[in-house]
Design a protein around this motif. Sequence first.
Motif, short mmCIF file in Angstrom:
data_model
loop_
_atom_site.label_atom_id
_atom_site.label_comp_id
_atom_site.label_asym_id
_atom_site.label_seq_id
_atom_site.Cartn_x
_atom_site.Cartn_y
_atom_site.Cartn_z
N GLN A 53 0.81 -1.21 0.00
CA GLN A 53 0.00 0.00 0.00
C GLN A 53 0.85 1.26 0.00
N GLN A 54 1.93 1.26 0.79
CA GLN A 54 2.74 2.47 0.96
C GLN A 54 3.82 2.62 -0.11
N ASP A 55 4.47 1.51 -0.47
CA ASP A 55 5.63 1.57 -1.35
C ASP A 55 5.41 0.90 -2.70
N GLY A 56 4.21 0.35 -2.90
CA GLY A 56 3.91 -0.26 -4.20
C GLY A 56 4.66 -1.53 -4.49
N TRP A 57 4.96 -2.32 -3.47
CA TRP A 57 5.63 -3.60 -3.71
C TRP A 57 4.82 -4.44 -4.69
N GLY A 58 5.50 -5.01 -5.67
CA GLY A 58 4.86 -5.86 -6.66
C GLY A 58 5.31 -7.30 -6.56
N THR A 59 4.99 -8.07 -7.59
CA THR A 59 5.30 -9.51 -7.59
C THR A 59 6.80 -9.77 -7.52
N LYS A 60 7.59 -8.96 -8.24
CA LYS A 60 9.04 -9.18 -8.24
C LYS A 60 9.64 -8.95 -6.86
N VAL A 61 9.13 -7.94 -6.15
CA VAL A 61 9.64 -7.68 -4.80
C VAL A 61 9.30 -8.84 -3.87
N ILE A 62 8.09 -9.38 -4.00
CA ILE A 62 7.67 -10.52 -3.15
C ILE A 62 8.54 -11.74 -3.45
N SER A 63 8.84 -11.98 -4.73
CA SER A 63 9.70 -13.11 -5.09
C SER A 63 11.10 -12.94 -4.51
N ARG A 64 11.63 -11.71 -4.56
CA ARG A 64 12.96 -11.48 -3.97
C ARG A 64 12.91 -11.65 -2.46
N LEU A 65 11.82 -11.17 -1.84
CA LEU A 65 11.68 -11.33 -0.39
C LEU A 65 11.68 -12.81 -0.02
N ALA A 66 10.99 -13.63 -0.80
CA ALA A 66 10.96 -15.07 -0.54
C ALA A 66 12.36 -15.66 -0.63
N ASP A 67 13.11 -15.28 -1.68
CA ASP A 67 14.49 -15.79 -1.84
C ASP A 67 15.38 -15.37 -0.67
N ASP A 68 15.26 -14.11 -0.27
CA ASP A 68 16.12 -13.61 0.81
C ASP A 68 15.79 -14.26 2.15
N LEU A 69 14.50 -14.49 2.42
CA LEU A 69 14.11 -15.14 3.68
C LEU A 69 14.59 -16.58 3.71
N ARG A 70 14.47 -17.27 2.57
CA ARG A 70 14.94 -18.66 2.52
C ARG A 70 16.47 -18.73 2.67
N ALA A 71 17.16 -17.74 2.12
CA ALA A 71 18.62 -17.72 2.27
C ALA A 71 19.02 -17.43 3.71
N ALA A 72 18.26 -16.57 4.38
CA ALA A 72 18.58 -16.21 5.76
C ALA A 72 18.22 -17.32 6.74
N PHE A 73 17.18 -18.08 6.40
CA PHE A 73 16.72 -19.15 7.30
C PHE A 73 16.56 -20.45 6.51
N PRO A 74 17.69 -21.06 6.11
CA PRO A 74 17.62 -22.26 5.26
C PRO A 74 16.99 -23.46 5.94
N ASP A 75 16.94 -23.44 7.27
CA ASP A 75 16.38 -24.57 7.99
C ASP A 75 14.86 -24.46 8.17
N MET A 76 14.29 -23.36 7.69
CA MET A 76 12.84 -23.15 7.83
C MET A 76 12.16 -23.30 6.49
N GLN A 77 10.98 -23.88 6.52
CA GLN A 77 10.15 -23.99 5.33
C GLN A 77 9.03 -22.96 5.42
N GLY A 78 8.38 -22.71 4.29
CA GLY A 78 7.22 -21.85 4.30
C GLY A 78 7.45 -20.47 3.75
N PHE A 79 8.65 -20.21 3.17
CA PHE A 79 8.93 -18.88 2.65
C PHE A 79 8.89 -18.83 1.12
N SER A 80 8.09 -19.67 0.52
CA SER A 80 7.92 -19.62 -0.93
C SER A 80 7.07 -18.41 -1.30
N PRO A 81 7.16 -17.92 -2.54
CA PRO A 81 6.31 -16.81 -2.96
C PRO A 81 4.83 -17.11 -2.78
#
Length: 347
Positions: A53-81
Motif C-alpha cells: 500500500q505504501q511503497d507499491g511492492w509488486g510480484t518481483k519484490v515478493i519473489s525477492r523477499l521469498a528468496d532472501d528469507l529462505r537464504a537467511a533461514f535455510p532450515d525453515m520452510q514456508g517462505f515460498s512466494p
Amino acid sequence: MSASSPVPSNYAAALADLKQQVRRARFTAQRRVNTELVRLYWGIGSTIRQRQQQDGWGTKVISRLADDLRAAFPDMQGFSPRNLAYMRAFAVAWRSEEVLQQAVAQLPWGHITVLLDRLDDQHTRDWYAAHSVEHGWSRNVLEHHIRTEAHIRVQAAPSNFAATLPAGESDLAQQLTKDPYVLDFLALDSDAKERHLEQALIDRIIDTLRELGEGFAFVGRQVHFDVDGDDFYVDLLFFHVEQLRYVVIELKTGKFKPEYLGQLGFYVALVDDKLRRSQHADTVGLLLVADKNDAVVRYSLGAHHSPIGVASYDLLPPAVKAALPSEADLAAALDRATSDSDSEEPR
C-alpha cells in the motif's frame, strides 16, 4: 529396580497418569509452537500488505523477499512466494492482531490456507475455524464440510429424543444428528436401490464416517439377529465412541412413511437388548430418507417410544442441486415447448 523386581500395586496407575501428563505437555507445546507460527505468518503478511500500500511492492519484490528469507533461514520452510501470498491474504482477511486470540490462531497453517482458498465471507470463515477447533477436524474433514456447505445445513434432525431419553442425555444424542446429510461422494443417481446405497456407503466408509460426524465407528452392515428362530438384519450399525452408544441407521430411497419408524424402533430395541452393556448409553435410531414431510415426521415420532431421529439425504452437493431446474421449471418448459409446437402452422 531390576526387571525381575516385583512391581508395586499402584505402579500401573502412576505410569498411566505420567503418560497422560506427558501427552498433555506435548500437545500444549505443539499448540504453542503452532500459535507462534501463525503469529509470525500474520506479521509477515501484515508487513507485506502495508508495504504494497505504501511503497507499491509488486510480484518481483515478493519473489525477492521469498528468496532472501529462505537464504537467511535455510532450515525453515514456508517462505515460498506462494506461501507469502497466503500470509498477505491472511493479514487481509483478519486485519487486527486480535486474530491471535481467535479460534483461527489455533488451527494448523494448512487449515488456514483452505479457509482462504475456499471461502470469501469472513463470518463463514470464522464459523468453520471455530468448529474446526471445537471438533478437531482434520484438513480433509474441513474441506468436506466446506464443500457440502455445513454452515448452512447443520441443524439437528427431527427426533423424539427429548421424550424418550433422560434429561441431558437427549441433548447429547441430538448432537449426533443433522439434516440433511450430503452423500455426494457416492456417485449414485436418485433411482439407486437401497442395497446399492448401503454397499456404496460401506465402500466409501471413510467418507461416510466423515459425513456422519466425529466419534462414529462402523460396526457392521446387515447385522444379523436371531429372535427365537426368526432372522432380522439391521441395515447399518455404528457405535459412537465418545457417547458410548450404538446408533442404528436405516436407509429408505423413497419419501418418509410413518410405518418406517416401527421397523427402526424394533431394531433399536433389539440392539439395546442384545448388544448394549451396562456402561453404554441408550441405543438410538436414525432413519435416512430421500425426502420427507416434516409435519408428518413430527406426528409420527410422537407416537413412538424408541429414541429415533429422521433426516433426509442428498446425493448432490448443495451448489449443484441449487443450479438444477425444479420440477415446476421443467413442467413449465415442457408446457411452453408443447404450446409452441401446437402453434406452428403446417407447411
